[in-house]
Scaffold this active site. Structure first.
Site, PDB file in Angstrom:
ATOM      1  N   LYS A  32       1.009  -1.219   0.066  1.00 15.70           N
ATOM      2  CA  LYS A  32      -0.095   0.076  -0.119  1.00 15.70           C
ATOM      3  C   LYS A  32       0.874   1.363   0.059  1.00 15.70           C
ATOM      4  O   LYS A  32       0.559   2.163  -0.835  1.00 15.70           O
ATOM      5  CB  LYS A  32      -1.081  -0.013   1.267  1.00 15.70           C
ATOM      6  CG  LYS A  32      -1.822   1.343   1.036  1.00 15.70           C
ATOM      7  CD  LYS A  32      -2.960   0.814   2.267  1.00 15.70           C
ATOM      8  CE  LYS A  32      -3.908  -0.243   2.334  1.00 15.70           C
ATOM      9  NZ  LYS A  32      -4.838  -0.470   3.208  1.00 15.70           N
ATOM     10  N   ARG A 101      -3.616   2.750   8.798  1.00 17.28           N
ATOM     11  CA  ARG A 101      -3.966   1.594   7.958  1.00 17.28           C
ATOM     12  C   ARG A 101      -2.553   0.742   7.970  1.00 17.28           C
ATOM     13  O   ARG A 101      -1.319   1.218   7.723  1.00 17.28           O
ATOM     14  CB  ARG A 101      -4.581   1.982   6.653  1.00 17.28           C
ATOM     15  CG  ARG A 101      -5.709   2.557   6.489  1.00 17.28           C
ATOM     16  CD  ARG A 101      -6.103   2.779   5.031  1.00 17.28           C
ATOM     17  NE  ARG A 101      -7.004   3.849   4.794  1.00 17.28           N
ATOM     18  CZ  ARG A 101      -8.234   3.385   4.443  1.00 17.28           C
ATOM     19  NH1 ARG A 101      -8.446   2.320   4.492  1.00 17.28           N
ATOM     20  NH2 ARG A 101      -9.433   4.373   4.415  1.00 17.28           N
ATOM     21  N   GLY A 110      -8.145  -7.145   4.580  1.00 13.51           N
ATOM     22  CA  GLY A 110      -8.975  -7.153   5.914  1.00 13.51           C
ATOM     23  C   GLY A 110      -8.422  -7.790   6.992  1.00 13.51           C
ATOM     24  O   GLY A 110      -8.957  -8.235   7.948  1.00 13.51           O
ATOM     25  N   MET A 112      -5.465  -7.343   8.521  1.00 17.39           N
ATOM     26  CA  MET A 112      -4.973  -6.567   9.760  1.00 17.39           C
ATOM     27  C   MET A 112      -5.921  -5.411   9.973  1.00 17.39           C
ATOM     28  O   MET A 112      -6.936  -5.030   9.483  1.00 17.39           O
ATOM     29  CB  MET A 112      -3.481  -6.029   9.438  1.00 17.39           C
ATOM     30  CG  MET A 112      -2.764  -7.376   9.379  1.00 17.39           C
ATOM     31  SD  MET A 112      -1.109  -6.930   8.882  1.00 17.39           S
ATOM     32  CE  MET A 112      -1.136  -6.706   7.354  1.00 17.39           C
ATOM     33  N   ARG A 345      -3.528  -1.356  -5.785  1.00 15.16           N
ATOM     34  CA  ARG A 345      -2.679  -2.432  -5.751  1.00 15.16           C
ATOM     35  C   ARG A 345      -3.250  -3.638  -6.841  1.00 15.16           C
ATOM     36  O   ARG A 345      -4.341  -3.404  -7.480  1.00 15.16           O
ATOM     37  CB  ARG A 345      -2.635  -3.190  -4.500  1.00 15.16           C
ATOM     38  CG  ARG A 345      -4.200  -3.475  -3.978  1.00 15.16           C
ATOM     39  CD  ARG A 345      -4.351  -4.005  -2.451  1.00 15.16           C
ATOM     40  NE  ARG A 345      -5.889  -4.286  -2.198  1.00 15.16           N
ATOM     41  CZ  ARG A 345      -6.171  -4.400  -0.798  1.00 15.16           C
ATOM     42  NH1 ARG A 345      -5.396  -4.407   0.148  1.00 15.16           N
ATOM     43  NH2 ARG A 345      -7.576  -4.550  -0.750  1.00 15.16           N
ATOM     44  N   HIS A 468     -15.719  -8.132   1.807  1.00 11.17           N
ATOM     45  CA  HIS A 468     -14.605  -8.938   2.302  1.00 11.17           C
ATOM     46  C   HIS A 468     -14.725 -10.476   1.805  1.00 11.17           C
ATOM     47  O   HIS A 468     -13.884 -10.896   1.431  1.00 11.17           O
ATOM     48  CB  HIS A 468     -14.446  -8.863   3.759  1.00 11.17           C
ATOM     49  CG  HIS A 468     -13.848  -9.745   4.579  1.00 11.17           C
ATOM     50  ND1 HIS A 468     -14.310 -11.061   5.077  1.00 11.17           N
ATOM     51  CD2 HIS A 468     -12.545  -9.814   4.822  1.00 11.17           C
ATOM     52  CE1 HIS A 468     -13.213 -11.742   5.497  1.00 11.17           C
ATOM     53  NE2 HIS A 468     -12.066 -10.840   5.289  1.00 11.17           N
ATOM     54  N   SER A 800      13.059 -44.493 -15.245  1.00 12.23           N
ATOM     55  CA  SER A 800      11.836 -43.914 -14.646  1.00 12.23           C
ATOM     56  C   SER A 800      11.804 -44.033 -13.248  1.00 12.23           C
ATOM     57  O   SER A 800      11.960 -45.195 -12.773  1.00 12.23           O
ATOM     58  CB  SER A 800      10.679 -44.471 -15.498  1.00 12.23           C
ATOM     59  OG  SER A 800       9.607 -43.861 -14.875  1.00 12.23           O
ATOM     60  N   CYS A 868       7.483 -41.030 -12.754  1.00  7.42           N
ATOM     61  CA  CYS A 868       6.082 -41.632 -13.250  1.00  7.42           C
ATOM     62  C   CYS A 868       5.435 -41.907 -11.883  1.00  7.42           C
ATOM     63  O   CYS A 868       4.435 -42.577 -11.670  1.00  7.42           O
ATOM     64  CB  CYS A 868       6.130 -42.947 -13.811  1.00  7.42           C
ATOM     65  SG  CYS A 868       7.270 -44.370 -13.026  1.00  7.42           S
ATOM     66  N   TYR A 888      11.214 -35.830 -18.883  1.00  6.54           N
ATOM     67  CA  TYR A 888       9.892 -35.649 -18.934  1.00  6.54           C
ATOM     68  C   TYR A 888       9.282 -35.896 -17.269  1.00  6.54           C
ATOM     69  O   TYR A 888      10.015 -36.455 -16.370  1.00  6.54           O
ATOM     70  CB  TYR A 888       9.084 -36.473 -19.863  1.00  6.54           C
ATOM     71  CG  TYR A 888       9.262 -37.880 -19.325  1.00  6.54           C
ATOM     72  CD1 TYR A 888       8.379 -38.579 -18.525  1.00  6.54           C
ATOM     73  CD2 TYR A 888      10.382 -38.922 -19.844  1.00  6.54           C
ATOM     74  CE1 TYR A 888       8.446 -39.906 -18.077  1.00  6.54           C
ATOM     75  CE2 TYR A 888      10.532 -40.126 -19.557  1.00  6.54           C
ATOM     76  CZ  TYR A 888       9.538 -40.595 -18.459  1.00  6.54           C
ATOM     77  OH  TYR A 888       9.758 -42.039 -18.244  1.00  6.54           O
TER      78      TYR A 888
END
Length: 945
Positions: A32, A101, A110, A112, A345, A468, A800, A868, A888
């Site tokens: 903020k 704030r 919301g 804090m 924000r 909220h 694998s 896998c 992979y």
């Protein structure tokens, strides 16, 4: 002395202290505070402010008091704000009022505390009445301060203030706060001050500086409040960051009908559509909007009453989105026609909106495709694939009168659960009762967040899309409907009703967060089709392109020079088809034993197991061969052109036999009843099953060990694989079979079994007169195989990792027993940070994998490596696989989209940093000399002219 406070015009100083990084600025002054600094620098109308740093918060937490110099710096900064505004804090003639704030680095909406209207006292309130001529506005603001100070700073329950207000309005016959007069609010100020006196034993402070000091301290304390801790635990935010405190000049939206306050998003946070979405209230303060306690107006209607302010606001919002290259969540206040921007924000959004915005912004050129992929999390993709309500079932429910109400569709998705009316009960029933719960409230407050997170859905009777409940639900992907005003909630009786329809606590409802509809009872859900989600398909295509780039790894990484491919675990053709539709480019694991459990096959399998000779086993297996061949044929056809890894039989044989205890019970019962028919066969079967008993079957006769003891089984399987592959090839299908031998512990096992199987493969291709590429490889799930990988790779053309068994054997844990008995305790006590069966243990199991790859490729440089186990769908594990050089990962078909995105994230995170080559000194000299020659030539031409 440490600088604890930054003024509205000290953005350069903040950047300097933070080392020039804006991310570090956010860490220092919070999201903020950094937004306010940035908006001020950009010329956006922001009320003058100063910010107390997160470092001050952390120092306070450590010391238990303000660090040295903090309060003096606050007072000095307050003087600068007074000079900028022309007002003075505590002055009865022209008082400065401020808000206090919170503002951490990462948005925690919301969670804090906030206190508004600091600086109001009996004296300054009287002065403001004379100054503004608006007593109603002044005493409305004053009662808000007393109430917020009492609840936030002094810890008095909200109900202590709500009750006298409710009683007063009832006595007066008022329904809305807007009906309250100046005299009414003045009386409420006194009533609220009486609450403080009664609850705390002292009076509301009339010293404005004391108000500011205590409010700053309260915000610091709120960093470690329960709701803030719960929120950080749920979102993975560090507990060490601390919160900044923003002290800002009040801009009043409650000064009359020419004033307003609101919250808006530059794009729709629910759908992602490129259209402003917001809500506001005339003659109100910001908390009225975000708390959801009053029904709001849509932002579009503001242009009818205040066209100038509306146009300015829309232009600023567009500028902010372009500047931050992201959807902005902005708060604004209009005071007597003058627009003030209080905050900007990056806005919270649903998974659907996250994907759509990322793709749209990339196509608009606002961000790159890489940035679009980075903005979407695997959790977002997971949420998009969550169930939705079945359309036909919804129609039937509506016809039968089960549709009871409609509200604002705040967060999409289908939720079915039992209703509970408070957060504690919702959490308790979800965790202890293991029930699907839906939390129902008139409106939610920050203290309710733990109940929301535990619930399958949230329903409120009040509030709007920026309340909220809506904001938190969107962030966590919880289906949510708000503002369903037709629903009347009786918290004392623990029920809700719509007309004559009554739903009591514990009864079932269905909430559609996509449409805003609420149904009584249960409605069936369906899995959404990924093909219909155009933006998601586009994003995943970009993710695949990122992984396909060459030289994506850093120079220190071994193995392939590109990112991970995503394959799937599939045992049947239908699974393979689903995997392909989800974007898999191979089958990383086909578990052949699953095919043996088919009802018509199991008796033949059991006959094979009970045979007392190789000939008897072969006879039974020959009857299974056509079925196995058909299974593999379907897999190859579904994966035309892509590799298919088929694991030969892995589990111990007793798993295919009847349960020993059940057999014993049947034998005893037959003996007691004197039944002789079939008794001998049952007794023989029981003895055979007893003979298969192993003390530790997981480490017993299974995998390659079983293949060596009874080679007929895998010989049949390999013949079935290669006959199916040959038949498919003759039909024009491109096959790439890879045969995986499980549970290898020593290369000697491969030396014994693999040549036999390769001879069968060659024989089948000779019989069919066809050739195609194939591989034989090994599953690495025993630590010894990983350690001796250089030897194993002499035979194995691919590895694998079976990470489930590899984890069990490395830790010495039985997964089932560990998860049932002690893993949760281990995680709670910090012995294990994560469940190693869900996320690869990098330090132990992961190191074995890394060693195996490195050693294996010393023997066979082109060794193909994959994973896998269940870890193949876990983003953290996927990142590790990328780092150590896997080709992979293979996972459940349903996890393939998540894995594709996680693979791209890993590729982007670990892309090599290409340093810019400095210009060679000689080249630079030559360049300067060339410029001089050109200048001389130009002068000569000029002289001639």
């Amino acid at each position: 002395m440490t600088k604890w406070v930054y003024l509205f015009n000290e953005v350069k100083e903040a950047e300097k202290v933070a080392g020039g990084s804006w991310d570090a600025v956010k860490a220092l002054v919070g999201g903020k505070g950094s937004g306010l600094l940035d908006m001020t620098r950009a010329g956006v109308p922001v009320p003058p402010f100063f910010t107390v740093t997160t470092e001050a918060c952390n120092a306070y937490q450590k010391l238990g008091k303000f660090p040295a110099g903090l309060w003096d710096q606050e007072l000095k900064a307050l003087k600068a704000v007074e000079k900028q505004t022309g007002k003075k804090f505590g002055d009865p003639k022209n008082p400065l009022l401020v808000s206090c704030r919170s503002g951490a680095k990462f948005s925690m909406p919301g969670m804090m505390d906030t206190v508004l209207n600091l600086g109001l006292t009996d004296v300054t309130a009287a002065g403001m009445v004379k100054l503004t001529g608006n007593a109603r506005f002044v005493y409305d603001s004053y009662r808000r301060l007393v109430e917020m100070f009492g609840s936030v700073v002094l810890g008095i329950p909200d109900e202590s203030f709500e009750q006298p207000l409710h009683e007063y309005k009832h006595e007066k016959g008022y329904k809305l706060d807007t009906e309250m007069t100046a005299e009414d609010w003045a009386q409420m100020v006194e009533a609220f001050k009486a609450v403080i006196r009664k609850e705390k034993g002292f009076d509301f402070p009339q010293d404005p500086y004391k108000q500011l000091e205590l409010a700053t301290e309260a915000v610091f304390k709120s960093w470690n409040g329960k709701r803030a801790i719960d929120y950080r635990n749920a979102t993975g935010i560090s507990h060490t960051l601390g919160t900044a405190v923003n002290i800002q000049t009040m801009a009043f939206g409650n000064m009359g009908d020419d004033s307003a306050t609101g919250v808006a998003f530059s794009r729709n946070p629910s759908t992602g559509d490129k259209k402003m979405m917001g809500e506001f209230l005339f003659n109100a303060q910001g908390e009225d909007v975000v708390a959801g306690i009053r029904n709001t107006n849509q932002i579009e209607t503001l242009k009818d009453r205040m066209p100038k302010a509306y146009d300015e606001f829309m232009k600023i919002a567009a500028r902010l989105e372009k500047h931050y290259k992201d959807m902005q969540d902005v708060e604004f206040t209009i005071e007597r026609g003058k627009l003030w921007m209080l905050q900007t924000r990056n806005g919270k959004r649903t998974a659907q909106a996250t994907v759509k915005m990322a793709v749209d912004m990339a196509l608009e050129g606002l961000i790159t495709k890489d940035e679009a992929v980075e903005r979407v999390t695997p959790e977002n993709v997971d949420t998009l694939l969550h169930p939705q309500f079945d359309n036909e079932a919804k129609k039937d429910a509506e016809k039968s009168g089960k549709l009871i109400a409609k509200g604002v569709n705040a967060s999409p998705g289908a939720a079915v659960g039992q209703i509970y009316f408070d957060a504690d009960m919702a959490e308790k029933m979800a965790k202890e009762g293991k029930q699907d719960t839906i939390m129902v409230r008139p409106f939610t407050k920050p203290d309710d967040v733990h109940g929301m997170i535990a619930s399958k859905g949230v329903l409120t009777s009040e509030g709007g899309a920026t309340s909220h409940a809506a904001v938190v639900a969107r962030q966590f992907g919880i289906p949510c409907v708000v503002g369903a005003s037709a629903i009347k909630i009786d918290l004392e009786k623990r029920l809700m009703n719509v007309g004559e329809i009554v739903v009591k606590e514990g009864e079932w409802i269905s909430v559609d967060g996509t449409t805003g509809l609420i149904y009584v009872g249960k409605i069936p859900v369906t899995i959404p089709s990924i093909e219909e989600q155009v933006e998601l398909m586009t994003l995943l295509k970009w993710a695949d392109e990122i992984c396909a780039r060459k030289n994506i790894r850093s120079a220190t990484d071994s193995g392939p020079t590109r990112g991970l491919q995503v394959w799937a675990n599939a045992d049947y053709p239908k699974d393979a088809q689903r995997a392909r539709s989800y974007g898999a480019v191979g089958i990383g694991l086909c578990r052949t034993e699953h095919m043996f459990f088919e009802p018509e096959r199991l008796p033949i399998v059991q006959e094979m197991i009970l045979a007392d000779s190789s000939e008897g086993r072969t006879s039974a297996l020959n009857r299974l061969l056509p079925s196995q061949r058909k299974d593999f044929d379907g897999l190859f056809e579904a994966m035309d052109g892509y590799p298919v890894i088929i694991r030969l039989i892995d589990p111990p044989l007793h798993e295919f036999m009847p349960d020993e205890e059940k057999l014993l019970e049947e034998v005893v019962t037959m003996r007691v009843k004197g039944e002789t028919a079939g008794l001998k066969a049952k007794e023989d079967l029981l003895e055979s099953v007893k003979g298969m008993h192993e003390s530790n079957p997981m480490m017993g006769l299974r995998g390659v060990r079983l293949s060596i003891v009874m080679p007929e089984i895998v010989e049949m399987q390999v013949r079935a694989i290669f006959e199916a592959a040959a038949d498919c090839t003759l039909r024009g299908i491109v096959v790439k079979p890879e045969v995986m031998i499980p549970l290898t512990g020593t290369v000697k096992e491969l030396d014994w079994i693999q040549p036999r199987l390769e001879r069968i493969a060659a024989a089948v291709m000779g019989e069919k007169k066809i050739k195609f590429e194939y591989k034989f490889g090994s599953m690495i799930e025993i630590p010894r195989a990983a350690i001796t990988a250089a030897d194993v790779a002499r035979n194995a053309e691919f590895f694998s990792f079976g990470t489930n068994d590899l984890t069990q054997m490395t830790y010495g844990y039985s997964r089932d027993d560990a998860e049932r008995n002690f893993l949760i305790t281990y995680q709670e006590q910090g012995i294990l940070l994560k469940n190693p069966f869900q996320t690869i243990d990098r330090h132990g199991v992961g190191t074995l994998m890394q060693w195996a790859i490195s050693e294996g490729r010393k023997t066979r440089p082109d060794l193909e490596v994959g994973i896998c186990g269940e870890h193949g769908g876990d983003p953290d594990s996927i990142e590790w696989c990328h780092m150590i050089g896997n080709n992979y990962v293979s996972c459940s078909p349903f996890r393939v989209p998540i894995a594709r995105l996680a693979a791209a994230h890993a590729a982007l995170k670990h892309r090599p940093v290409v340093a810019k080559k400095p210009v060679a000194k000689k080249a630079a000299v030559k360049k300067v000399a060339a410029k001089k020659v050109v200048k001389k030539a130009v002068k000569k031409v000029a002289k001639k002219k």
